[in-house]
Design an enzyme around this catalytic site. Structure first.
Site, mmCIF file in Angstrom:
data_model
loop_
_atom_site.group_PDB
_atom_site.id
_atom_site.type_symbol
_atom_site.label_atom_id
_atom_site.label_comp_id
_atom_site.label_asym_id
_atom_site.label_seq_id
_atom_site.Cartn_x
_atom_site.Cartn_y
_atom_site.Cartn_z
ATOM 1 N N ASP A 97 0.860 -1.188 0.000
ATOM 2 C CA ASP A 97 0.000 0.000 0.000
ATOM 3 C C ASP A 97 0.896 1.238 0.000
ATOM 4 O O ASP A 97 1.745 1.395 0.904
ATOM 5 C CB ASP A 97 -0.880 -0.011 1.269
ATOM 6 C CG ASP A 97 -2.264 0.566 1.014
ATOM 7 O OD1 ASP A 97 -3.265 -0.060 1.420
ATOM 8 O OD2 ASP A 97 -2.336 1.650 0.377
ATOM 9 N N ASP A 199 -2.947 4.723 -2.136
ATOM 10 C CA ASP A 199 -3.925 5.331 -1.248
ATOM 11 C C ASP A 199 -4.206 6.783 -1.641
ATOM 12 O O ASP A 199 -3.273 7.568 -1.824
ATOM 13 C CB ASP A 199 -3.329 5.298 0.181
ATOM 14 C CG ASP A 199 -4.340 5.635 1.232
ATOM 15 O OD1 ASP A 199 -5.300 4.870 1.394
ATOM 16 O OD2 ASP A 199 -4.180 6.672 1.895
ATOM 17 N N GLU A 255 -6.362 4.156 -5.602
ATOM 18 C CA GLU A 255 -7.632 4.354 -4.893
ATOM 19 C C GLU A 255 -8.118 5.749 -5.251
ATOM 20 O O GLU A 255 -7.566 6.740 -4.801
ATOM 21 C CB GLU A 255 -7.447 4.224 -3.385
ATOM 22 C CG GLU A 255 -8.782 4.239 -2.675
ATOM 23 C CD GLU A 255 -8.768 4.932 -1.348
ATOM 24 O OE1 GLU A 255 -7.865 5.742 -1.112
ATOM 25 O OE2 GLU A 255 -9.642 4.641 -0.528
ATOM 26 N N HIS A 331 -11.217 -2.886 3.480
ATOM 27 C CA HIS A 331 -11.111 -2.548 4.905
ATOM 28 C C HIS A 331 -11.867 -1.274 5.273
ATOM 29 O O HIS A 331 -11.911 -0.887 6.446
ATOM 30 C CB HIS A 331 -9.624 -2.402 5.267
ATOM 31 C CG HIS A 331 -8.995 -1.278 4.538
ATOM 32 N ND1 HIS A 331 -8.772 -1.274 3.170
ATOM 33 C CD2 HIS A 331 -8.559 -0.069 4.963
ATOM 34 C CE1 HIS A 331 -8.232 -0.139 2.801
ATOM 35 N NE2 HIS A 331 -8.096 0.621 3.876
ATOM 36 N N ASP A 332 -12.425 -0.592 4.256
ATOM 37 C CA ASP A 332 -13.186 0.636 4.515
ATOM 38 C C ASP A 332 -14.686 0.445 4.346
ATOM 39 O O ASP A 332 -15.451 1.397 4.563
ATOM 40 C CB ASP A 332 -12.772 1.737 3.525
ATOM 41 C CG ASP A 332 -11.377 2.252 3.754
ATOM 42 O OD1 ASP A 332 -10.765 2.730 2.774
ATOM 43 O OD2 ASP A 332 -10.892 2.168 4.897
HETATM 44 O O1 TEU Z 1 -9.322 5.838 2.171
HETATM 45 C C1 TEU Z 1 -9.487 7.046 1.439
HETATM 46 C C2 TEU Z 1 -10.899 7.376 1.288
HETATM 47 O O2 TEU Z 1 -11.379 7.631 0.217
HETATM 48 C C3 TEU Z 1 -11.690 7.438 2.528
HETATM 49 O O3 TEU Z 1 -12.395 8.663 2.587
HETATM 50 C C4 TEU Z 1 -12.651 6.310 2.496
HETATM 51 O O4 TEU Z 1 -13.568 6.563 1.450
HETATM 52 C C5 TEU Z 1 -13.335 6.276 3.833
HETATM 53 O O5 TEU Z 1 -12.396 5.721 4.702
HETATM 54 C C6 TEU Z 1 -14.590 5.442 3.753
HETATM 55 O O6 TEU Z 1 -15.379 5.774 4.848
HETATM 56 C C7 TEU Z 1 -7.930 5.515 2.277
HETATM 57 C C8 TEU Z 1 -7.781 4.236 3.081
HETATM 58 O O7 TEU Z 1 -8.404 3.165 2.390
HETATM 59 C C9 TEU Z 1 -8.398 4.471 4.438
HETATM 60 O O8 TEU Z 1 -8.362 3.264 5.223
HETATM 61 C C10 TEU Z 1 -7.603 5.560 5.137
HETATM 62 O O9 TEU Z 1 -8.225 5.842 6.381
HETATM 63 C C11 TEU Z 1 -7.555 6.829 4.277
HETATM 64 O O10 TEU Z 1 -7.239 6.572 2.921
HETATM 65 C C12 TEU Z 1 -6.453 7.749 4.781
HETATM 66 O O11 TEU Z 1 -5.207 7.164 4.471
#
Ligand code: TEU
Length: 557
Positions: A97, A199, A255, A331-332
């Site tokens: 990542d 990311d 992403e 994971h989100d």
């Molecule tokens: O997520 C980026 C992102 O777009 C976030 O706003 C995501 O949509 C949100 O967490 C969903 O509720 C990335 C990573 O995947 C996330 O785990 C990190 O917290 C974030 O970047 C900051 O690095």
């Protein structure tokens, strides 16, 4: 260097929740190595690791304080090299990542940058004076509630952070920042890392005049068009490709939150030499209202017609000169069968049905840890959650602004909260589901005695073996990689059906994504079942009778 990744299936590991080998309650690299044969058996080709670098863990490792060091919680650099070696021996590639929209505020660069206005690292980040009334430089919001600016007494300026205040945004306008990032990438790729998940890549170019959002919708801080797709974004990505990526046989996935189809075409058109593919988010809002002050927490009943239109648009628009990722979980995101389906009475059929409609599409499929055994959301008490996004949103939406009641907010968290996907991997019905011999950093879902890997491996009809078959189909039927897509029954509220067509073979993918009995008026003349999720295939006459969450893929030469 070929586009081998078009036929690949990726498995995402969230290391802190995957497997703990030393009893500290935290997953680690040695635990992942223990489970490589399990993943090889599933048939995945690539493993994407969420961050394992040194980090204060304010955002679970997405706040990095040293890009070249593995955080002791996960192990050592030697463990990482061992994982690379063991994965490569099994012909599995490893993607790390790349979190370079921001660092941790404990990173050396930021510690230096904040010391003085003339520090050599000052311009590694964005510092701006307060407005004349002392308030933030503009009305931009953080993804994790509140302002995107925090005041730093030391030099009397604000610094920018799209996420927590412990995650200051890097200034990509500064050539030194870009070169430092490229050096980090070369460091790991020279060790054997096979590619990157990038990311917040859509956020790295900023509108450096930092204009206020004119439309605030009554909100003090706003998230919107300035937070992504900045003016120099594709210039930076093309420079990264030219200077680093093009020198390696690697795979890249960005992403790209905030990207629409046009932006995605720019990232993934091979003639532009940017990235291989990107994660978009449109299809992950089929149970969310858009544009309200409650943001992602404004949930609504799942709308399958909306989901089908979104996925179909992306399939058709990226058919030439572009490439899709195919995912429902990461994971989100809350678990898809809890959000879009039925995670109780029809959990097994539902998991297989959503996997069927996803893996039948054109693109690279992503399987998130636990998805292959049908793990579901956790629905915890507020204090059981660990996610900074949840706790910040609770404070802002329930306590401070009173936009939502506690119950409405917690019901939304139970659907779309990120910790739903972060509960420890359920390996068996033993203590803490076999994840750890210590105390897990986040509670294990109480259903682990019924839902776990050991049970799945001992059940020939388990979701695991269904995923294994879908992955094997991806590897053996070229139509899944190159076939044209055509949506059927676009307006049917419960049935998702489409065809894939190539010179060699046609597929018919059909699923009833509801608890009711449905009839799919699609001709099945000459089709034969390739995979199906009930003990016997759907009855195929002039139309298909579908039982609750029944799914199948038919084919014909
Ligand atoms: O997520 C980026 C992102 O777009 C976030 O706003 C995501 O949509 C949100 O967490 C969903 O509720 C990335 C990573 O995947 C996330 O785990 C990190 O917290 C974030 O970047 C900051 O690095």
């Amino acid at each position: 260097m070929g586009d081998w990744w078009k036929k690949a299936v990726v498995y995402q590991i969230y290391p802190r929740s995957f497997k703990d080998s030393n009893g500290d309650g935290f997953g680690d690299l040695s635990g992942i190595i223990e489970k490589l044969d399990y993943l090889k058996n599933l048939g995945v080709d690539i493993i994407w690791l969420s961050p394992v670098y040194q980090s204060p863990q304010k955002d679970n490792g997405y706040d990095i304080s040293d890009y070249r060091k593995i955080d002791p919680r996960f192990g050592t650099n030697e463990d990482m090299y061992r994982l690379l070696d063991q994965a490569h021996r099994r012909n599995i590639k490893i993607v790390m990542d790349l979190v370079v929209n921001h660092t941790s505020d404990q990173h050396y660069w930021f510690q230096e940058s904040r010391k003085s206005k003339d520090n050599p690292y000052r311009d590694y980040y964005f510092w701006r004076d307060p407005k004349p009334d002392g308030s933030e430089p503009n009305n931009w919001g953080s993804h994790f509630s509140g302002s995107a600016w925090t005041f730093d007494e030391e030099t009397g300026q604000y610094y920018l952070h799209y996420f927590t205040k412990q995650q200051p945004d890097l200034n990509w306008e500064n050539e030194k920042v870009r070169q430092a990032v490229y050096d980090v990438m070369r460091f790991w790729m020279d060790k054997g890392v096979d590619g990157w998940r990038m990311d917040v890549i859509g956020g790295i170019s900023k509108y450096t005049d930092f204009p206020d959002y004119p439309e605030t919708n009554g909100q003090k801080y706003v998230l919107g068009k300035y937070h992504a797709n900045g003016p120099r974004l594709h210039e930076y990505v093309q420079e990264m490709n030219r200077e680093v990526l093009s020198k390696y046989d690697c795979v890249t996935v960005g992403e790209a939150n905030g990207s629409d189809i046009e932006a995605t075409k720019k990232y993934t058109d091979p003639r532009r030499h940017e990235l291989n593919m990107v994660f978009n988010f449109d299809h992950m809002a089929a149970d969310q209202k858009r544009g309200t002050p409650a943001g992602k927490w404004a949930v609504k009943p799942f709308d399958l017609v909306e989901l089908k239109k979104t996925l179909s648009d992306w399939q058709l628009e990226l058919a030439e000169n572009g490439w899709n990722t195919l995912y429902f979980e990461n994971h989100d995101q809350g678990r898809v069968i809890s959000r879009y389906g039925n995670d109780t009475a029809y959990r097994v059929q539902c998991a297989k049905a959503f996997a069927t409609v996803l893996h039948g599409l054109k693109g690279t499929p992503y399987v998130y840890q636990g998805e292959e055994i049908g793990m579901v959301n956790c629905d915890y008490e507020l204090n059981d959650y660990r996610d900074v996004e949840i706790h910040n949103a609770y404070r802002e939406l329930v306590i401070e602004e009173k936009i939502m009641t506690e119950k409405v907010f917690l019901d939304a968290v139970a659907k779309v909260g990120r910790d739903n996907a972060r509960t420890p991997m359920q390996w068996n019905n033993g203590s803490h589901a076999g994840f750890t011999e210590g105390t897990p950093w986040l509670k294990v879902n109480s259903n682990y005695k019924e839902i776990n890997v050991s049970q799945a491996l001992n059940d020939p009809d388990s979701i695991y073996y269904y995923y294994q078959k879908l992955i094997e189909l991806r590897h053996t039927h070229d139509v899944l990689t190159n076939g044209d897509f055509s949506l059927l029954l676009p307006d049917h509220p419960h049935i998702f059906a489409y065809t894939r067509h190539s010179e060699q073979e046609d597929l018919l993918v059909v699923a009833n994504l509801s608890e009711s009995q449905e009839v799919a008026t699609v001709s099945t003349e000459g089709w034969s079942p390739l995979i199906y999720n009930y003990p016997d295939p759907p009855s195929a006459l002039s139309e298909i009778q579908l039982r609750p969450y029944e799914a199948a893929i038919f084919h014909r030469a």
